[in-house]
Design an enzyme around this catalytic site. Structure first.
Site, mmCIF file in Angstrom:
data_model
loop_
_atom_site.group_PDB
_atom_site.id
_atom_site.type_symbol
_atom_site.label_atom_id
_atom_site.label_comp_id
_atom_site.label_asym_id
_atom_site.label_seq_id
_atom_site.Cartn_x
_atom_site.Cartn_y
_atom_site.Cartn_z
ATOM 1 N N VAL A 198 0.838 -1.206 0.000
ATOM 2 C CA VAL A 198 0.000 0.000 0.000
ATOM 3 C C VAL A 198 0.875 1.259 0.000
ATOM 4 O O VAL A 198 0.356 2.358 0.078
ATOM 5 C CB VAL A 198 -0.925 0.003 1.240
ATOM 6 C CG1 VAL A 198 -1.859 -1.207 1.222
ATOM 7 C CG2 VAL A 198 -0.128 0.073 2.550
ATOM 8 N N ASP A 199 2.208 1.100 -0.110
ATOM 9 C CA ASP A 199 3.138 2.223 0.091
ATOM 10 C C ASP A 199 3.284 3.153 -1.114
ATOM 11 O O ASP A 199 3.856 4.240 -0.991
ATOM 12 C CB ASP A 199 4.515 1.698 0.522
ATOM 13 C CG ASP A 199 5.132 0.712 -0.466
ATOM 14 O OD1 ASP A 199 5.860 -0.199 -0.026
ATOM 15 O OD2 ASP A 199 4.871 0.837 -1.682
ATOM 16 N N CYS A 226 -14.418 8.209 1.755
ATOM 17 C CA CYS A 226 -15.459 8.746 2.632
ATOM 18 C C CYS A 226 -16.360 7.602 3.092
ATOM 19 O O CYS A 226 -16.831 6.812 2.262
ATOM 20 C CB CYS A 226 -16.287 9.797 1.887
ATOM 21 S SG CYS A 226 -17.702 10.368 2.832
ATOM 22 N N ASN A 259 13.418 -14.074 -2.701
ATOM 23 C CA ASN A 259 13.177 -13.894 -1.271
ATOM 24 C C ASN A 259 14.387 -14.436 -0.502
ATOM 25 O O ASN A 259 14.869 -15.523 -0.831
ATOM 26 C CB ASN A 259 11.925 -14.688 -0.856
ATOM 27 C CG ASN A 259 11.407 -14.273 0.510
ATOM 28 O OD1 ASN A 259 12.164 -14.167 1.470
ATOM 29 N ND2 ASN A 259 10.108 -14.038 0.591
ATOM 30 N N PRO A 260 14.865 -13.709 0.505
ATOM 31 C CA PRO A 260 16.020 -14.230 1.256
ATOM 32 C C PRO A 260 15.673 -15.546 1.961
ATOM 33 O O PRO A 260 16.523 -16.398 2.159
ATOM 34 C CB PRO A 260 16.301 -13.138 2.290
ATOM 35 C CG PRO A 260 15.576 -11.933 1.826
ATOM 36 C CD PRO A 260 14.433 -12.400 0.993
ATOM 37 N N HIS A 317 -4.412 -4.411 -2.214
ATOM 38 C CA HIS A 317 -4.818 -4.056 -0.841
ATOM 39 C C HIS A 317 -4.959 -2.550 -0.631
ATOM 40 O O HIS A 317 -4.965 -2.070 0.501
ATOM 41 C CB HIS A 317 -3.831 -4.668 0.163
ATOM 42 C CG HIS A 317 -3.822 -6.165 0.113
ATOM 43 N ND1 HIS A 317 -2.780 -6.925 0.580
ATOM 44 C CD2 HIS A 317 -4.726 -7.042 -0.371
ATOM 45 C CE1 HIS A 317 -3.050 -8.208 0.380
ATOM 46 N NE2 HIS A 317 -4.218 -8.313 -0.195
HETATM 47 C C1 BV8 Z 1 -10.724 -11.622 2.191
HETATM 48 C C2 BV8 Z 1 -3.521 -3.803 4.012
HETATM 49 C C3 BV8 Z 1 -13.009 -12.288 1.783
HETATM 50 C C4 BV8 Z 1 -3.512 -3.411 5.432
HETATM 51 C C5 BV8 Z 1 -3.394 -6.219 4.047
HETATM 52 C C6 BV8 Z 1 -8.216 -18.512 3.794
HETATM 53 C C7 BV8 Z 1 -7.495 -19.112 4.750
HETATM 54 C C8 BV8 Z 1 -7.121 -18.369 5.863
HETATM 55 C C9 BV8 Z 1 -7.475 -17.038 6.009
HETATM 56 C C10 BV8 Z 1 -8.205 -16.471 5.074
HETATM 57 C C11 BV8 Z 1 -8.574 -17.188 3.969
HETATM 58 N N1 BV8 Z 1 -9.284 -16.350 3.200
HETATM 59 C C12 BV8 Z 1 -9.364 -15.148 3.767
HETATM 60 C C13 BV8 Z 1 -8.714 -15.213 4.922
HETATM 61 C C14 BV8 Z 1 -8.586 -14.160 5.810
HETATM 62 C C15 BV8 Z 1 -7.420 -13.222 5.498
HETATM 63 C C16 BV8 Z 1 -6.085 -13.893 5.527
HETATM 64 O O1 BV8 Z 1 -5.490 -14.266 4.533
HETATM 65 N N2 BV8 Z 1 -5.568 -13.974 6.738
HETATM 66 C C17 BV8 Z 1 -4.184 -14.517 6.924
HETATM 67 C C18 BV8 Z 1 -3.532 -13.709 8.021
HETATM 68 C C19 BV8 Z 1 -4.243 -15.959 7.186
HETATM 69 N N3 BV8 Z 1 -7.614 -12.562 4.215
HETATM 70 C C20 BV8 Z 1 -8.428 -11.485 4.204
HETATM 71 O O2 BV8 Z 1 -9.042 -11.085 5.161
HETATM 72 C C21 BV8 Z 1 -8.566 -10.805 2.859
HETATM 73 N N4 BV8 Z 1 -9.957 -10.595 2.560
HETATM 74 O O3 BV8 Z 1 -10.288 -12.732 2.043
HETATM 75 O O4 BV8 Z 1 -12.058 -11.261 2.011
HETATM 76 C C22 BV8 Z 1 -13.081 -13.043 3.036
HETATM 77 C C23 BV8 Z 1 -13.171 -12.335 4.219
HETATM 78 C C24 BV8 Z 1 -13.229 -13.074 5.409
HETATM 79 C C25 BV8 Z 1 -13.158 -14.467 5.427
HETATM 80 C C26 BV8 Z 1 -13.098 -15.136 4.215
HETATM 81 C C27 BV8 Z 1 -13.037 -14.431 3.012
HETATM 82 C C28 BV8 Z 1 -7.933 -9.392 2.910
HETATM 83 C C29 BV8 Z 1 -6.468 -9.491 3.092
HETATM 84 C C30 BV8 Z 1 -5.836 -8.094 2.960
HETATM 85 C C31 BV8 Z 1 -5.460 -7.543 4.313
HETATM 86 N N5 BV8 Z 1 -4.717 -6.301 4.158
HETATM 87 N N6 BV8 Z 1 -2.751 -5.027 3.870
HETATM 88 C C32 BV8 Z 1 -2.328 -2.539 5.758
HETATM 89 O O5 BV8 Z 1 -1.295 -2.618 5.113
HETATM 90 O O6 BV8 Z 1 -2.454 -1.787 6.677
HETATM 91 S S1 BV8 Z 1 -2.467 -7.671 4.087
HETATM 92 C C33 BV8 Z 1 -0.833 -7.133 4.419
HETATM 93 O O7 BV8 Z 1 -0.201 -8.230 4.974
HETATM 94 C C34 BV8 Z 1 -0.026 -6.772 3.185
HETATM 95 O O8 BV8 Z 1 -0.753 -6.060 2.233
HETATM 96 C C35 BV8 Z 1 0.392 -8.137 2.680
HETATM 97 O O9 BV8 Z 1 -0.596 -8.700 1.906
HETATM 98 C C36 BV8 Z 1 0.495 -8.930 3.958
HETATM 99 C C37 BV8 Z 1 1.907 -9.006 4.377
HETATM 100 O O10 BV8 Z 1 2.502 -9.980 3.594
HETATM 101 P P1 BV8 Z 1 3.864 -9.652 2.796
HETATM 102 O O11 BV8 Z 1 3.679 -8.447 1.934
HETATM 103 O O12 BV8 Z 1 4.255 -10.912 2.192
HETATM 104 O O13 BV8 Z 1 4.868 -9.197 3.962
HETATM 105 P P2 BV8 Z 1 5.555 -10.124 5.084
HETATM 106 O O14 BV8 Z 1 6.167 -9.185 6.048
HETATM 107 O O15 BV8 Z 1 4.624 -11.158 5.565
HETATM 108 O O16 BV8 Z 1 6.718 -10.882 4.274
HETATM 109 C C38 BV8 Z 1 7.773 -10.153 3.702
HETATM 110 C C39 BV8 Z 1 8.599 -11.167 2.915
HETATM 111 O O17 BV8 Z 1 9.641 -10.449 2.253
HETATM 112 C C40 BV8 Z 1 9.241 -12.234 3.803
HETATM 113 O O18 BV8 Z 1 9.066 -13.494 3.182
HETATM 114 C C41 BV8 Z 1 10.723 -11.828 3.810
HETATM 115 O O19 BV8 Z 1 11.573 -12.961 3.869
HETATM 116 C C42 BV8 Z 1 10.866 -11.123 2.470
HETATM 117 N N7 BV8 Z 1 11.915 -10.100 2.412
HETATM 118 C C43 BV8 Z 1 12.413 -9.345 3.411
HETATM 119 N N8 BV8 Z 1 13.367 -8.481 2.914
HETATM 120 C C44 BV8 Z 1 13.431 -8.697 1.565
HETATM 121 C C45 BV8 Z 1 12.493 -9.727 1.233
HETATM 122 N N9 BV8 Z 1 12.309 -10.172 -0.025
HETATM 123 C C46 BV8 Z 1 13.080 -9.604 -1.014
HETATM 124 N N10 BV8 Z 1 13.984 -8.593 -0.763
HETATM 125 C C47 BV8 Z 1 14.191 -8.133 0.496
HETATM 126 N N11 BV8 Z 1 15.083 -7.163 0.703
#
Ligand code: BV8
Length: 248
Positions: A104-105, A128, A215-216, A120
């Site tokens: 979202v950045d 609004c 990914n690291p 996202h």
């Molecule tokens: C939905 C905005 C319908 C907010 C975000 C099925 C199973 C289980 C759960 C669910 C499912 N279906 C739905 C769900 C619920 C939920 C979900 O997935 N929960 C998870 C926690 C299990 N999903 C939802 O609610 C979605 N909506 O499905 O609606 C519905 C609703 C309810 C129930 C059923 C269906 C909405 C999801 C969106 C939420 N909003 N962001 C904000 O930013 O403030 S998600 C937010 O977290 C980010 O946008 C992103 O998506 C996520 C973070 O993940 P990453 O970006 O991957 O970041 P992370 O830190 O985890 O990893 C970073 C990686 O980079 C690491 O691997 C690291 O090793 C690597 N890295 C580090 N440095 C580097 C690097 N790689 C390369 N270079 C580097 N230098």
């Protein structure tokens, strides 16, 4: 990391007609934006359910806005890194290039990418709560917390998809389309944990596309990847770009 993997990744990209890229917080890590699950990850300091859900906002919009204002303060001070820049270049030089991001950045746009599917939402946009109008807001810090709609005075919310909220159906449909039609999907900097974003590479793989992961650390997707490049996006993407040596 031996160069054969880089060569292989470049070969696959060069041969592709349609390329889809899925990015996560990791691509912005080298710019100084905290990831979600990393050491200094946002979800380690703050509980997602307390800040990134419609329930949390209904309960306490002021605290939620203070958190987003804090994050905007961080993001407003940083710049896109070479990882973002290479993807912006490839959009212009590689055919059938689609960029899908969970971030979202807004750093992809600042790097020059124009065709971006923001799954996202975007931290620099408000919506609004009464009229649903979406507007850009670049104030850092926000003059008023919580901010009110300049048109109707109602409470504004961040134009962001929170947990438990559905994604914009048009954006999700186009992301699913790009994933199902691509010849290769490049997956950069995501822990592949949050749905439905994390299922897009699986759709691509199921449709016969090659998967290249950057990914690291290993992720649940590493198993599906044809090429896994374990390192930082800001270092690996420029190296692949060099090998591709696309005409400027
Ligand atoms: C939905 C905005 C319908 C907010 C975000 C099925 C199973 C289980 C759960 C669910 C499912 N279906 C739905 C769900 C619920 C939920 C979900 O997935 N929960 C998870 C926690 C299990 N999903 C939802 O609610 C979605 N909506 O499905 O609606 C519905 C609703 C309810 C129930 C059923 C269906 C909405 C999801 C969106 C939420 N909003 N962001 C904000 O930013 O403030 S998600 C937010 O977290 C980010 O946008 C992103 O998506 C996520 C973070 O993940 P990453 O970006 O991957 O970041 P992370 O830190 O985890 O990893 C970073 C990686 O980079 C690491 O691997 C690291 O090793 C690597 N890295 C580090 N440095 C580097 C690097 N790689 C390369 N270079 C580097 N230098």
């Amino acid at each position: 990391m031996d160069s054969t993997r880089f060569q292989r990744a470049a070969e696959i990209l060069r041969a592709a007609q349609r390329i889809a890229v899925l990015t996560g917080a990791g691509i912005s890590a080298e710019s100084g934006v905290p990831t979600f699950r990393g050491e200094d990850g946002l979800w380690r300091q703050f509980r997602a359910e307390d800040l990134a859900t419609p329930e949390a906002f209904a309960r306490d919009p002021k605290t939620v806005w203070e958190w987003y204002d804090w994050r905007r303060g961080i993001i407003g001070k940083v710049n896109p890194n070479p990882g973002h820049m290479v993807l912006a270049q490839w959009e212009k030089k590689l055919s059938g290039f689609k960029l899908i991001t969970q971030n979202v950045d807004g750093l992809h746009a600042r790097a020059g990418s124009t065709k971006i599917l923001e799954l996202h939402g975007n931290i620099w946009k408000t919506r609004c709560t009464k009229e649903e109008t979406v507007a850009e807001n670049l104030e850092v810090p926000l003059k008023q917390i919580p901010p009110a709609c300049p048109a109707c005075g109602a409470l504004l919310r961040p134009h962001i998809v929170w947990f438990g909220e559905s994604l914009d159906p048009d954006i999700l449909r186009r992301a699913i389309g790009a994933s199902s039609l691509c010849d290769v999907m490049l997956v950069v900097g995501t822990s592949a944990f949050v749905q439905p974003a994390a299922s897009l590479p699986l759709r691509a793989s199921a449709a016969g596309a090659k998967i290249i992961e950057i990914n690291p650390d290993p992720t649940p997707l590493t198993h599906y990847a044809d090429v896994s490049l374990h390192g930082k996006a800001g270092e690996i993407l420029p190296r692949i770009d060099q090998i591709l040596s696309l005409p400027s």
